[in-house]
Scaffold this active site. Structure first.
Site, PDB file in Angstrom:
ATOM      1  N   GLY A 183       0.787  -1.238   0.000  1.00 40.73           N
ATOM      2  CA  GLY A 183       0.000   0.000   0.000  1.00 40.73           C
ATOM      3  C   GLY A 183       0.808   1.271   0.000  1.00 40.73           C
ATOM      4  N   GLU A 191      -0.085 -36.255   0.039  1.00 38.27           N
ATOM      5  CA  GLU A 191      -0.635 -35.161   0.839  1.00 38.27           C
ATOM      6  C   GLU A 191      -1.008 -35.640   2.234  1.00 38.27           C
ATOM      7  OE1 GLU A 191      -0.307 -32.256  -0.213  1.00 38.27           O
ATOM      8  OE2 GLU A 191       0.218 -32.798  -2.269  1.00 38.27           O
TER       9      GLU A 191
END
Length: 687
Positions: free
Chosen positions: A209, A427
């Site tokens: 930002g 996984e």
């Protein structure tokens, strides 16, 4: 608009100049005479219809004036002849003896035509150069104004951004609020001897930002705000950058109080003398002029320079000293509270479902920048519109987070049953090892759906923001990374290439532990190697490895021992909880994706491993000469020689026999019938 631009540009004047030259040249060319064939011309001379004749030397041309029209071509005609015909033409004219006589003429070009012919190429070249330069500088109104600044003045018509639109960077907002107060009421600060800061540098990773903060200052300050990019200063012409810097600061001082914002200042503010030859190039000349302008500010000039960069480490030290950039404001990735506020800001104007908890979304997105969070909400809104819904719900937000983290789902990538099992075990190995270790973050999601470049992924998210990492946490990260590879070895006895990225990340972490974090007693608390900077910059090309080959060998050995220890720890966990691994794989094959609550049910029997005196080596851990408990794998690889007797190895193999692919151990409580649905063919281990 296009007509106005055409009339203001040089193209119109070039066309007019060419037309004037053409008309002028035509006016001096004389009357137009019709051309006839040579044979017709000789016939006219022999026919007695020629009133006057003129031979033009050099052009081998004969102009005839006739007593009557010739084939509707008028009374003035001309013909040309070749050199061998010259004597015959002269004899024919002499024999015809025209009443008006005949003569010879040597042509002479008019001085005006000669001058126009000489100048026309130069006029065309200058016109083209004028036209091209005007296009390079953005229009005919800026021809040859290379040194003028290209900064954009933020006007009242520009959409205003205020500090209310900025969230998650409260400290930076406070600093810039003070800058606004300086410009609004400088007398209050000057009364106590305070000097207005000359420059503010905003630095931080991309997407935090920095540019948005500068736009907010422009919206709040109410003073002229000049915005320019660092790359706009440098052009192909020498001296243009320095001239633009002078012009920019002159404009700002004439309209003080004012703010100058330079985005990506590292484009012109890099360390001087860092080029390939260390010479004085155009960029350095631009930087020198900027340094002079900043240091030459009048104390009461009320002009403040705000700059933004992602790489403050490569800026020139003279640019960062007090008196130029007096303040350096870090704009970091937001914490949990900041992410919640950013989500609230970007959710304005989007219809959110009543059960959407932005705080929960913020907890699931640690490390996300403001740009990432804005992208999450935008992706969720796009998905809502694409599916024909009217309200953004939790499902859309969940999918948007996955898209930002791992990429879009590959719905067209279909895997066969065997690949699905391999992916599920891979996984599942990651998830089970992470669930069994004490210092890993909670497992929040496991999926075997292809997404991005991955066939599946395991998401491990911290419960709260963390700013440092302990040694035990790094060791657990290594074991978690090796969990997928170890699961493939235990179940299939044939590992795949799917663990390449896990091995790469684990090796990088292990090497940092040894060379940067001082977590190896053999190496000690020493920083080895230099951070790789600008590879192609002259000041960094001479920096290489700053340690000997012997130390490099020790580093490689320590990294290998860390990876082997992580492998052993994952091996022990997966063998101990093999029934949990199989149950997890069954759930994954059936549901494809498991969230945190569903994983908690599967991992109900898993107990976190107690803190142990884990060993790396007697030197690296500094605990004991030997590990407290030697695993079978450790005993088999001690000193690189297998020391397990054959009967003990056979007993270990009987304890953990090689099962068919995907088969549940005999003591597992999992219903075997569920496997029949998944694997009716009963694929066997190819080994």
């Amino acid at each position: 608009m296009n007509l106005k631009r055409l009339t203001r540009g040089p193209a119109l004047w070039i066309v007019l100049a060419v037309m004037i030259l053409w008309v002028g040249a035509s006016s001096f060319m004389g009357e137009t005479i019709e051309r006839i064939d040579t044979s017709d011309g000789l016939a006219l001379l022999e026919g007695g219809t020629v009133e006057q004749a003129k031979i033009v030397d050099g052009e081998q041309r004969v102009d005839l004036t006739l007593t009557e029209d010739f084939e509707d071509k008028g009374t003035n005609v001309q013909f040309f002849y070749v050199e061998p015909q010259g004597e015959r033409v002269v004899e024919a004219i002499a024999a015809a003896d025209p009443e008006g006589g005949y003569n010879s003429e040597v042509p002479r070009t008019s001085w005006l035509v000669s001058m126009l012919t000489l100048l026309l190429p130069f006029i065309i070249i200058i016109g083209l150069f004028w036209f091209l330069m005007s296009r390079m500088q953005g229009g005919g109104s800026r021809v040859m104004q290379f040194g003028k600044s290209k900064a954009k003045l933020v006007s009242k018509e520009t959409p205003q951004v205020t500090f209310d639109d900025v969230a998650g960077v409260e400290e930076a907002v406070e600093e810039l609020h003070e800058i606004k107060d300086f410009l609004a009421d400088p007398a209050k600060f000057q009364a106590v001897g305070a000097k207005i800061p000359k420059g503010v540098l905003l630095y931080g990773q991309p997407g935090t930002g920095k540019t948005l903060l500068a736009r907010a200052v422009a919206g709040e300050a109410g003073v002229p705000f000049y915005s320019i990019s660092g790359s706009d200063f440098v052009e192909m012409f020498v001296g243009v950058g320095a001239s633009r810097v002078r012009d920019l600061f002159t404009q700002a001082k004439e309209n003080a109080p004012a703010i100058i914002f330079i985005d990506e200042i590292d484009a012109v503010g890099r360390h001087r003398g860092a080029g390939m030859g260390g010479g004085h190039d155009e960029r350095e000349q631009t930087l020198n002029q900027m340094l002079v302008e900043m240091d030459g500010f009048d104390v009461n000039a009320n002009v403040i320079l705000i700059a933004a960069t992602n790489r403050p480490d490569i800026l020139d030290p003279a640019l960062l000293r007090p008196g130029r950039f007096d303040r350096q404001v870090a704009v970091d990735a937001p914490d949990l509270r900041g992410r919640t506020k950013i989500l609230e800001v970007h959710s304005k104007g989007k219809p959110m479902a009543p059960d959407v908890d932005l705080h929960a979304v913020a907890k699931r997105t640690p490390g996300f920048t403001g740009a990432d969070l804005a992208n999450v909400l935008n992706e969720a809104a796009l998905m809502t519109a694409r599916t024909g819904l009217q309200i953004v719900g939790n499902h859309e937000l969940d999918e948007a987070i996955d898209r930002v983290v791992a990429g879009p789902q590959k719905r067209t990538r279909l895997m066969n049953d065997k690949e699905k099992k391999i992916t599920a075990y891979h996984e599942g190995g990651h998830a089970l090892v992470a669930a069994a270790l004490r210092y890993t973050d909670p497992v929040t999601k496991v999926t075997i759906l292809p997404r991005g470049r991955a066939l599946g992924y395991t998401m491990v998210m911290p419960a709260e923001d963390k700013y440092s990492t302990t040694r035990n946490e790094l060791l657990d990260q290594l074991a978690y990374a090796m969990g997928g590879r170890v699961a493939e070895e235990i179940v299939f006895h044939d590992p795949t290439t799917g663990a390449s990225n896990d091995i790469e990340k684990a090796t990088a972490v292990a090497r940092k532990m040894v060379t940067q974090f001082g977590m190896s007693e053999k190496i000690g608390a020493i920083k080895l190697g230099q951070d790789s900077g600008e590879v192609f910059m002259g000041r960094d090309m001479g920096h290489g490895r700053d340690y000997s080959e012997q130390v490099a060998s020790v580093v490689d050995t320590e990294v290998r021992r860390l990876i082997d220890f992580a492998h052993d720890e994952a091996w022990e966990i997966l063998n101990h909880y093999r029934h949990v691994l199989d149950e997890l794989v069954l759930e994954l094959l059936e549901r494809e994706t498991l969230n945190q609550a569903e994983l908690a049910e599967v991992f109900g029997a898993v107990v976190k491993r107690d803190p142990r005196t884990v060993w790396l080596s007697s030197e690296s851990r500094g605990v004991s000469d030997q590990p407290p408990v030697q695993t079978a794998r450790e005993r088999a690889t001690s000193n690189g020689e297998p020391v397990i007797p054959q009967d003990e190895a056979a007993a270990a193999k009987e304890e953990h026999p090689a099962l068919p692919i995907g088969e549940v151990p005999p003591d597992s409580p999992v219903n075997r019938a569920r496997w029949d649905d998944v694997d009716p063919a009963g694929d066997q281990d190819p080994r």
